[in-house]
Enzyme design. Structure first.
Site, PDB file in Angstrom:
ATOM      1  N   GLU A 130       0.780  -1.314   0.097  1.00 50.07           N
ATOM      2  CA  GLU A 130       0.041  -0.091   0.132  1.00 50.07           C
ATOM      3  C   GLU A 130       0.841   1.198   0.072  1.00 50.07           C
ATOM      4  OE1 GLU A 130      -2.504  -1.083  -1.173  1.00 50.07           O
ATOM      5  OE2 GLU A 130      -4.182  -0.227   0.359  1.00 50.07           O
ATOM      6  N   THR A 183      -5.870   7.145  -4.963  1.00 50.21           N
ATOM      7  CA  THR A 183      -5.669   7.260  -3.587  1.00 50.21           C
ATOM      8  C   THR A 183      -4.910   8.250  -3.315  1.00 50.21           C
ATOM      9  OG1 THR A 183      -6.600   4.866  -3.475  1.00 50.21           O
ATOM     10  CG2 THR A 183      -5.555   6.037  -1.387  1.00 50.21           C
TER      11      THR A 183
HETATM   12  N1  HSE Z   1      -8.397   4.840   3.943  1.00 51.53           N
HETATM   13  C1  HSE Z   1      -7.684   4.858   2.706  1.00 51.53           C
HETATM   14  C2  HSE Z   1      -8.315   6.213   2.148  1.00 51.53           C
HETATM   15  C3  HSE Z   1      -8.323   3.770   1.587  1.00 51.53           C
HETATM   16  O1  HSE Z   1      -9.320   6.446   2.283  1.00 51.53           O
HETATM   17  O2  HSE Z   1      -7.488   7.085   1.688  1.00 51.53           O
HETATM   18  C4  HSE Z   1      -7.891   3.912   0.351  1.00 51.53           C
HETATM   19  O3  HSE Z   1      -7.997   2.693  -0.407  1.00 51.53           O
END
Ligand code: HSE
Length: 309
Positions: A130, A183
């Site tokens: 990630e 993201t």
């Molecule tokens: N919690 C993360 C965000 C998840 O909202 O940025 C992204 O996949």
């Protein structure tokens, strides 16, 4: 065992009020990895299907590659693996696309080497994937994809992940509009500081959602699906967001919001029939504004990754 095929599921992260701390796994979609042992150390990514050529084959720059390389280093292996990755969901969809691939990879390599690590011990390896994907090693996609079910990340340092129960008849509708949100970008626009009154609202809702899951109280879950911090900022990236959400509620959903960092929108319902109506209502809003979309209906996937060949 010298070869294995693994499926790992997509996820809904944040679950509206729980930014970076809540997520659950879906039955579909999900990504697949075929992995074979090689006699030479390291990782070879042989092929990637379903990414339109966008993901790097260089293992050091690929989320699956990096996580598997770190795992092999950790177990001090002097052999390696080759990987074929099949992506069954779009990149930048908000469905935990990179997580599903990474989890499939770390689960597969652990199986292939005789399970030297417990499943929860694989989590830090998947989180590094990630970090590579978006600059932040958040766990609210990888943890539910790896452990299955509904998961709370109580703490990041030290890492403390808690599995939560899922009520019976709990269905999730997802509509993925054909736009892409990275993201990394969706994180950059978030405020660095928030008002105490907003924090109070938010942690009340997180606690309410967790209590609702334990009590199978759909009404309490629905009341708790409110986000005063992240959704107001991110929803501007998703055309039709408010109308889609409103349509889901009109069709009988208990609540919903942005899935992960979007653009997918999810809604929760009691019962499959309602979930089907909710999905159709959500999709019809995107149809009306001429945005193509895909939809999925799934219960929470309690199992997580599985060996499929
Ligand atoms: N919690 C993360 C965000 C998840 O909202 O940025 C992204 O996949």
């Amino acid at each position: 065992m010298s070869s294995i095929k693994v499926f790992a599921p997509a996820t809904v992260a944040n679950v509206v009020c729980g930014f970076d701390v809540l997520g659950f796994a879906l039955h579909n979609p999900g990504d697949e990895v075929i992995m074979r042992k090689t006699n030479t150390p390291g990782v070879i990514i042989k092929s990637i299907v379903g990414d339109n050529g966008r993901l790097p084959l260089d293992p050091e720059r690929n989320t699956v590659g990096v996580s598997v390389l770190n795992f092999l280093k950790h177990i001090e292996s002097n052999t390696g693996v080759e990987i074929e990755l099949t992506k069954n969901m779009p990149l930048g969809s908000g469905l935990g696309s990179s997580s599903a691939s990474t989890v499939a990879g770390v689960f597969a390599v652990n199986e292939l080497f005789g399970n030297p690590l417990k499943r929860e011990e694989l989590l830090p390896f998947a989180m590094e994937g990630e970090r590579l994907a978006c600059g932040s090693a958040h766990a609210d996609n990888v943890a539910p994809s790896l452990l299955g079910g509904f998961v709370l990340v109580r703490s990041y340092a030290p890492l403390d992940v808690v599995k939560l129960p899922t009520p019976k008849d709990f269905y999730c509708s997802i509509v993925h509009p054909h736009i892409e949100v990275q993201t990394k970008d969706a994180r950059q626009i978030l405020p660095k500081q928030i008002f105490l009154k907003d924090a109070v609202t938010q942690w009340g809702n997180v606690a309410g959602l967790v209590a609702g899951l334990y009590q199978s109280d759909f009404d309490l879950i629905g009341r708790s699906l409110k986000d005063v911090i992240v959704e107001p900022v991110r929803s501007i990236l998703i055309p039709g967001f408010m109308q889609v959400k409103e349509a889901a509620m009109q069709a009988g959903a208990i609540g919903g919001g942005i899935s992960g960092s979007g653009p997918s929108i999810f809604a929760l319902s009691k019962g499959k029939d309602t979930a089907e109506k909710v999905t159709a209502a959500m999709k019809s809003v995107f149809d009306k504004i001429n945005i193509g979309s895909d939809s999925y209906i799934s219960e929470v996937n309690a199992e997580g990754p599985k060996v499929i060949g």
